[in-house]
Design a protein around this motif. Structure first.
Motif, PDB file in Angstrom:
ATOM      1  N   UNK A  16     -48.457  49.926 -15.688  1.00 21.90           N
ATOM      2  CA  UNK A  16     -48.364  50.062 -17.141  1.00 21.90           C
ATOM      3  C   UNK A  16     -49.788  50.052 -17.672  1.00 21.90           C
ATOM      4  N   UNK A  17     -50.214  51.150 -18.266  1.00 20.31           N
ATOM      5  CA  UNK A  17     -51.577  51.270 -18.774  1.00 20.31           C
ATOM      6  C   UNK A  17     -51.750  50.513 -20.090  1.00 20.31           C
ATOM      7  N   UNK A  18     -50.780  50.680 -20.989  1.00 17.52           N
ATOM      8  CA  UNK A  18     -50.861  49.964 -22.268  1.00 17.52           C
ATOM      9  C   UNK A  18     -49.464  49.775 -22.838  1.00 17.52           C
ATOM     10  N   UNK A  19     -49.368  48.849 -23.752  1.00 13.38           N
ATOM     11  CA  UNK A  19     -48.065  48.548 -24.365  1.00 13.38           C
ATOM     12  C   UNK A  19     -48.255  48.292 -25.862  1.00 13.38           C
ATOM     13  N   UNK A  20     -47.275  48.728 -26.655  1.00 13.21           N
ATOM     14  CA  UNK A  20     -47.285  48.533 -28.110  1.00 13.21           C
ATOM     15  C   UNK A  20     -45.974  47.865 -28.504  1.00 13.21           C
ATOM     16  N   UNK A  21     -46.072  46.787 -29.249  1.00 17.12           N
ATOM     17  CA  UNK A  21     -44.881  46.067 -29.720  1.00 17.12           C
ATOM     18  C   UNK A  21     -44.949  45.902 -31.230  1.00 17.12           C
ATOM     19  N   UNK A  22     -43.835  46.206 -31.900  1.00 10.49           N
ATOM     20  CA  UNK A  22     -43.717  45.992 -33.339  1.00 10.49           C
ATOM     21  C   UNK A  22     -42.416  45.222 -33.604  1.00 10.49           C
ATOM     22  N   UNK A  23     -42.536  44.061 -34.206  1.00 12.49           N
ATOM     23  CA  UNK A  23     -41.369  43.230 -34.557  1.00 12.49           C
ATOM     24  C   UNK A  23     -40.492  42.925 -33.334  1.00 12.49           C
ATOM     25  N   UNK A  24     -41.126  42.812 -32.175  1.00 10.80           N
ATOM     26  CA  UNK A  24     -40.391  42.463 -30.957  1.00 10.80           C
ATOM     27  C   UNK A  24     -40.567  40.970 -30.696  1.00 10.80           C
ATOM     28  N   UNK A  25     -39.444  40.236 -30.798  1.00 14.43           N
ATOM     29  CA  UNK A  25     -39.495  38.780 -30.670  1.00 14.43           C
ATOM     30  C   UNK A  25     -40.562  38.245 -31.645  1.00 14.43           C
ATOM     31  N   UNK A  26     -41.576  37.529 -31.118  1.00 15.78           N
ATOM     32  CA  UNK A  26     -42.589  36.968 -32.022  1.00 15.78           C
ATOM     33  C   UNK A  26     -43.852  37.821 -32.095  1.00 15.78           C
ATOM     34  N   UNK A  27     -43.775  39.059 -31.585  1.00 11.59           N
ATOM     35  CA  UNK A  27     -44.906  39.981 -31.706  1.00 11.59           C
ATOM     36  C   UNK A  27     -44.663  40.915 -32.893  1.00 11.59           C
ATOM     37  N   UNK A  28     -45.476  40.750 -33.915  1.00 10.21           N
ATOM     38  CA  UNK A  28     -45.305  41.555 -35.124  1.00 10.21           C
ATOM     39  C   UNK A  28     -45.959  42.927 -34.988  1.00 10.21           C
ATOM     40  N   UNK A  29     -47.138  42.959 -34.389  1.00 15.60           N
ATOM     41  CA  UNK A  29     -47.837  44.237 -34.219  1.00 15.60           C
ATOM     42  C   UNK A  29     -48.893  44.069 -33.126  1.00 15.60           C
ATOM     43  N   UNK A  30     -48.529  44.476 -31.921  1.00 17.05           N
ATOM     44  CA  UNK A  30     -49.407  44.261 -30.776  1.00 17.05           C
ATOM     45  C   UNK A  30     -49.757  45.576 -30.102  1.00 17.05           C
ATOM     46  N   UNK A  31     -51.050  45.767 -29.856  1.00 19.41           N
ATOM     47  CA  UNK A  31     -51.539  46.855 -29.017  1.00 19.41           C
ATOM     48  C   UNK A  31     -52.312  46.215 -27.877  1.00 19.41           C
ATOM     49  N   UNK A  32     -51.920  46.534 -26.637  1.00 17.02           N
ATOM     50  CA  UNK A  32     -52.500  45.825 -25.502  1.00 17.02           C
ATOM     51  C   UNK A  32     -52.796  46.786 -24.355  1.00 17.02           C
ATOM     52  N   UNK A  33     -54.036  46.776 -23.897  1.00  9.48           N
ATOM     53  CA  UNK A  33     -54.463  47.540 -22.733  1.00  9.48           C
ATOM     54  C   UNK A  33     -54.414  46.612 -21.529  1.00  9.48           C
ATOM     55  N   UNK A  34     -53.675  47.029 -20.471  1.00 10.14           N
ATOM     56  CA  UNK A  34     -53.511  46.193 -19.290  1.00 10.14           C
ATOM     57  C   UNK A  34     -54.423  46.646 -18.157  1.00 10.14           C
ATOM     58  N   UNK A  35     -54.720  45.703 -17.264  1.00  9.17           N
ATOM     59  CA  UNK A  35     -55.487  46.007 -16.066  1.00  9.17           C
ATOM     60  C   UNK A  35     -54.585  46.670 -15.037  1.00  9.17           C
ATOM     61  N   UNK A  36     -55.154  47.532 -14.212  1.00  8.34           N
ATOM     62  CA  UNK A  36     -54.360  48.218 -13.185  1.00  8.34           C
ATOM     63  C   UNK A  36     -53.810  47.263 -12.140  1.00  8.34           C
ATOM     64  N   UNK A  37     -54.496  46.145 -11.937  1.00 11.34           N
ATOM     65  CA  UNK A  37     -54.095  45.222 -10.875  1.00 11.34           C
ATOM     66  C   UNK A  37     -53.501  43.932 -11.459  1.00 11.34           C
ATOM     67  N   UNK A  38     -54.271  42.879 -11.538  1.00 17.32           N
ATOM     68  CA  UNK A  38     -53.708  41.581 -11.926  1.00 17.32           C
ATOM     69  C   UNK A  38     -54.018  41.262 -13.382  1.00 17.32           C
ATOM     70  N   UNK A  39     -52.973  40.934 -14.136  1.00 16.95           N
ATOM     71  CA  UNK A  39     -53.086  40.509 -15.533  1.00 16.95           C
ATOM     72  C   UNK A  39     -52.488  39.104 -15.636  1.00 16.95           C
TER      73      UNK A  39
END
Length: 367
Positions: free
Chosen positions: A3-26
Motif C-alpha cells: 500500500x503506497x498511500x491511504x486517505x481516510x475521511x470520517x473513518x472511525x476517529x480519522x476525520x481527514x488523513x493522508x498518509x504515505x506508507x513505507x514499502x517495508x515496515x511501518x
C-alpha cells in the motif's frame, strides 16, 4: 505488493488523513483507543470490502458523520490500483477500482491481499467451530474468489432447505422439493469441501515448518480438517453422491429439528500441539505462538498462489511475544510490507536493523 498511500475521511476517529506508507515496515505507536487498529481496519477493508472487526458497515463511520471514505493506492509487480470505498449510513456501500465502480465485494479479491494478526485471533483456537470456519472462509476467498461465490450460494440453499424442513413438521408433502435442495447443496457443498481440504492441508504443512522454527524444534503443530460429509477428499463426484445419501438418510431427524445436520456448514478444524488438542490443553502462550505460525503460513500460501507477497498487519501483538519470537518476526518481515501497531516503543527495539518508518498516533492524528 504494498500500500503506497491511504486517505481516510470520517473513518472511525480519522476525520481527514493522508498518509504515505513505507514499502517495508511501518510501525504505529500510541496508547490504547487512539486509532491504531482503525488504521489497520481501513487497509483490510480495501482488500475485501469488509471489516475484520464488525459486520455492520455503518459502524466504521465517525459517529458524528453520515458518510466515510477510504482510499488506497496499491502497487505490485504487475499491479497499480486505486481502491476507493464510500460508506453511507442510509445507502449501500460503493466501491471503485481505478475509478470504475464494482458491483460485489468479491471483485476486490486479488487487488490487495492482506494477512492480519491481532489478539482476537486467539478465538480461532479458543472459540467454537464457526470462528474457525470464518477464518478459513476469509483466507480461501482471498486466493480463490469463486469460493466466496459458492459459499454464498450454498448458504442461500441451506436457508431455503431449513425453512422447508420447518414447514414439513406439519406437512410432509413437499418431499420432492427437499430432494431438489439435496442435489443443489451437494453439488455446491462438495466444491467447498474440496477447497477447504486443500487449503487446510497446505496451511498445516507450512505452519508446521514455521512453528518448528519459532519454537526451536520443541513443538509440533498440526491441523486436521473435520467434516461430517466424507473422510476422503480426492474425488468430487464421490463426495457429492455421499453427501446426497447422508442428507436423505438424515431427513427424519432434520424435519424433527427443523435444521440441516449434514454439510460443510458444520465443519471444523482440530489444531494440535505435540499431538495434544490445543483448545483444551495448550497454554495461552502456546496458543498464541500457534496462531502466529498459522498466520505466517498464510503469507506463504498467498505468495505461492499469487506470486506476490501480501501485506501483513500486526495489531498490538508484540507485547504478547517474547524476545526470541519478535526476532523471528524480524526475519519474516524482510520481503513484505508489514504494518505494526504497538503501545510501547520498547516492543520494537528488535526491529532496528529493518528498513522502516515509525509513526506516532494520538486521537486520530498521525505525527
Amino acid at each position: 505488493m504494498y500500500v503506497d498511500n491511504i486517505r481516510l475521511i470520517n473513518f472511525r476517529n480519522y476525520m481527514n488523513l493522508k498518509l504515505k506508507l513505507h514499502k517495508k515496515v511501518n510501525i504505529f505507536i500510541g496508547k490504547n483507543a487512539q486509532g491504531k487498529t482503525n488504521l489497520l481496519e481501513s487497509i483490510y477493508v480495501c482488500s475485501s470490502g469488509k471489516s475484520f472487526r464488525t459486520n455492520v458497515d455503518r459502524d466504521m463511520i465517525n459517529f458524528k458523520k453520515n458518510q466515510s471514505y477510504i482510499g488506497a493506492k496499491v502497487i505490485g509487480e504487475h499491479l497499480d490500483k486505486t481502491i476507493e470505498i464510500k460508506i453511507d449510513r442510509n445507502k449501500p456501500k460503493r466501491i471503485k477500482v481505478n475509478k470504475l465502480e464494482i458491483e460485489r465485494n468479491k471483485e476486490l479479491y486479488g487487488g490487495l491481499n492482506v494477512v492480519v494478526f491481532s489478539p482476537e485471533d486467539l478465538r480461532i483456537i479458543k472459540d467454537g467451530p464457526s470462528e474457525r470456519r470464518d477464518f478459513i472462509d476469509r483466507e480461501i476467498s482471498q486466493i480463490k474468489p469463486m469460493y466466496r461465490y459458492n459459499l454464498n450460494k450454498y448458504n442461500k440453499i441451506l436457508f431455503q432447505r431449513n425453512n422447508l424442513l420447518k414447514n414439513m413438521r406439519m406437512n410432509e408433502k413437499n418431499k420432492h422439493l427437499v430432494d431438489i435442495f439435496n442435489i443443489q447443496m451437494a453439488k455446491i457443498g462438495s466444491k467447498i469441501i474440496i477447497e477447504r481440504a486443500k487449503f487446510i492441508e497446505k496451511i498445516s504443512r507450512s505452519s508446521k515448518r514455521i512453528h518448528k522454527n519459532v519454537t526451536r524444534g520443541e513443538e509440533n503443530l498440526s491441523l486436521k480438517y473435520k467434516t461430517n460429509v466424507v473422510d476422503s477428499f480426492n474425488d468430487i463426484l464421490y463426495i457429492e453422491n455421499l453427501f446426497i445419501k447422508k442428507l436423505e438418510n438424515n431427513i427424519k431427524d432434520d424435519i424433527l429439528k427443523g435444521t440441516t445436520k449434514i454439510g460443510p456448514h458444520r465443519d471444523d478444524i482440530d489444531i494440535f500441539i505435540n499431538n495434544v488438542y490445543s483448545k483444551t490443553y495448550a497454554s495461552q502462550g502456546q496458543q498464541r505462538t500457534a496462531i502466529l505460525s498459522i498466520k505466517l503460513a498464510e503469507v506463504d500460501i498467498i505468495k505461492e498462489e499469487k506470486n506476490d507477497y501480501p501485506v501483513l498487519l500486526l495489531d498490538d501483538v508484540l507485547s504478547e511475544l517474547d524476545k526470541d519470537r519478535r526476532k523471528f518476526l524480524v526475519h519474516a518481515f524482510k520481503d513484505l510490507q508489514t504494518i505494526i501497531t504497538s503501545t510501547d516503543i520498547i516492543d520494537i527495539k528488535e526491529f532496528d536493523p529493518l528498513n522502516k518508518k515509525i509513526f506516532h498516533i494520538d486521537n486520530g492524528e498521525i505525527l
